[in-house]
Motif scaffolding. Structure first.
Motif, PDB file in Angstrom:
ATOM      1  N   PRO A  51     -17.377 -52.903  72.608  1.00  0.00           N
ATOM      2  CA  PRO A  51     -16.458 -52.555  71.518  1.00  0.00           C
ATOM      3  C   PRO A  51     -17.139 -52.722  70.157  1.00  0.00           C
ATOM      4  O   PRO A  51     -17.727 -53.777  69.874  1.00  0.00           O
ATOM      5  N   VAL A  52     -17.073 -51.663  69.326  1.00  0.00           N
ATOM      6  CA  VAL A  52     -17.731 -51.706  68.020  1.00  0.00           C
ATOM      7  C   VAL A  52     -16.833 -51.258  66.867  1.00  0.00           C
ATOM      8  O   VAL A  52     -17.197 -51.399  65.698  1.00  0.00           O
ATOM      9  N   GLY A  53     -15.655 -50.715  67.171  1.00  0.00           N
ATOM     10  CA  GLY A  53     -14.761 -50.274  66.112  1.00  0.00           C
ATOM     11  C   GLY A  53     -13.377 -49.979  66.644  1.00  0.00           C
ATOM     12  O   GLY A  53     -13.191 -49.768  67.848  1.00  0.00           O
ATOM     13  N   THR A  54     -12.403 -49.972  65.739  1.00  0.00           N
ATOM     14  CA  THR A  54     -11.031 -49.698  66.142  1.00  0.00           C
ATOM     15  C   THR A  54     -10.239 -49.127  64.979  1.00  0.00           C
ATOM     16  O   THR A  54     -10.629 -49.246  63.816  1.00  0.00           O
ATOM     17  N   LEU A  80     -20.337 -44.307  62.430  1.00  0.00           N
ATOM     18  CA  LEU A  80     -19.288 -44.690  63.375  1.00  0.00           C
ATOM     19  C   LEU A  80     -17.914 -44.715  62.711  1.00  0.00           C
ATOM     20  O   LEU A  80     -16.938 -44.238  63.275  1.00  0.00           O
ATOM     21  N   GLY A  81     -17.833 -45.272  61.499  1.00  0.00           N
ATOM     22  CA  GLY A  81     -16.547 -45.325  60.805  1.00  0.00           C
ATOM     23  C   GLY A  81     -15.979 -43.934  60.580  1.00  0.00           C
ATOM     24  O   GLY A  81     -14.797 -43.688  60.809  1.00  0.00           O
ATOM     25  N   VAL A  85     -12.447 -42.363  62.057  1.00  0.00           N
ATOM     26  CA  VAL A  85     -11.400 -41.755  61.239  1.00  0.00           C
ATOM     27  C   VAL A  85     -11.158 -40.317  61.686  1.00  0.00           C
ATOM     28  O   VAL A  85     -10.006 -39.876  61.819  1.00  0.00           O
ATOM     29  N   ARG A  86     -12.226 -39.562  61.936  1.00  0.00           N
ATOM     30  CA  ARG A  86     -12.059 -38.169  62.396  1.00  0.00           C
ATOM     31  C   ARG A  86     -11.311 -38.114  63.730  1.00  0.00           C
ATOM     32  O   ARG A  86     -10.493 -37.227  63.955  1.00  0.00           O
ATOM     33  N   ALA A  87     -11.596 -39.040  64.623  1.00  0.00           N
ATOM     34  CA  ALA A  87     -10.879 -39.080  65.906  1.00  0.00           C
ATOM     35  C   ALA A  87      -9.397 -39.347  65.673  1.00  0.00           C
ATOM     36  O   ALA A  87      -8.536 -38.741  66.332  1.00  0.00           O
ATOM     37  N   GLY A 114     -14.950 -38.978  50.909  1.00  0.00           N
ATOM     38  CA  GLY A 114     -15.941 -38.157  51.597  1.00  0.00           C
ATOM     39  C   GLY A 114     -15.400 -37.483  52.848  1.00  0.00           C
ATOM     40  O   GLY A 114     -15.971 -36.498  53.318  1.00  0.00           O
ATOM     41  N   LEU A 115     -14.292 -38.012  53.370  1.00  0.00           N
ATOM     42  CA  LEU A 115     -13.653 -37.412  54.542  1.00  0.00           C
ATOM     43  C   LEU A 115     -12.467 -36.531  54.148  1.00  0.00           C
ATOM     44  O   LEU A 115     -11.730 -36.063  55.014  1.00  0.00           O
ATOM     45  N   GLY A 116     -12.287 -36.322  52.838  1.00  0.00           N
ATOM     46  CA  GLY A 116     -11.246 -35.418  52.358  1.00  0.00           C
ATOM     47  C   GLY A 116      -9.967 -36.082  51.875  1.00  0.00           C
ATOM     48  O   GLY A 116      -9.041 -35.395  51.439  1.00  0.00           O
TER      49      GLY A 116
END
Length: 140
Positions: A51-54, A80-81, A85-87, A114-116
């Protein structure tokens, strides 16, 4: 291999949040845990099974909401971040949401821009950390 998927048992997600938000950033248990976890969908990012992010996904005021986004220190800056967020955006969009919101720590607003995402409303305090609401509008 990176995998991001919803989980039925959120325990690994909670462990990551304890590590990042409580141990590292100093949020208290009262600030971190709320009754929204019971109704949220929890995404878990694993790298080669670790596990590396949630992030957690909710519906709030008719919008999809991404919250409690965190990545372990060793994986920050790797993309990864953004993948997490995209997922979340993809899952919420698949549920029919055309507006996605989140509460961003002010110091990382540029990441979400940066992700809109676009900031709206006033700055507010959450656990002693300045935050702003942000939104992403998707085409219907």
């Amino acid at each position: 291999m990176l995998r991001i998927a919803p989980v039925t048992d959120p325990a690994p997600c909670f462990a990551l949040r304890e590590e990042v938000f409580m141990a590292e950033q100093g949020f208290t248990a009262e600030e971190e845990w709320d009754d929204l976890d019971a109704s949220a969908e929890h995404l878990l990012a694993t790298l080669d099974g670790t596990p590396v992010g949630t992030a957690r996904l909710l519906e709030e005021d008719g919008a999809g909401r991404i919250g409690r986004i965190c990545v372990v220190k060793a994986q920050r800056g790797t993309g990864l971040g953004a993948a997490l967020v995209r997922a979340g955006i993809e899952r919420l969009a698949a549920q029919g949401h055309t507006r996605i919101t989140l509460g961003a720590q002010v110091r990382v607003m540029g990441f979400y821009e940066g992700l809109g995402f676009v900031a709206f409303g006033p700055e507010y305090d959450d656990g002693g950390v300045p935050h702003r609401e942000m939104e992403l509008r998707l085409k219907a």
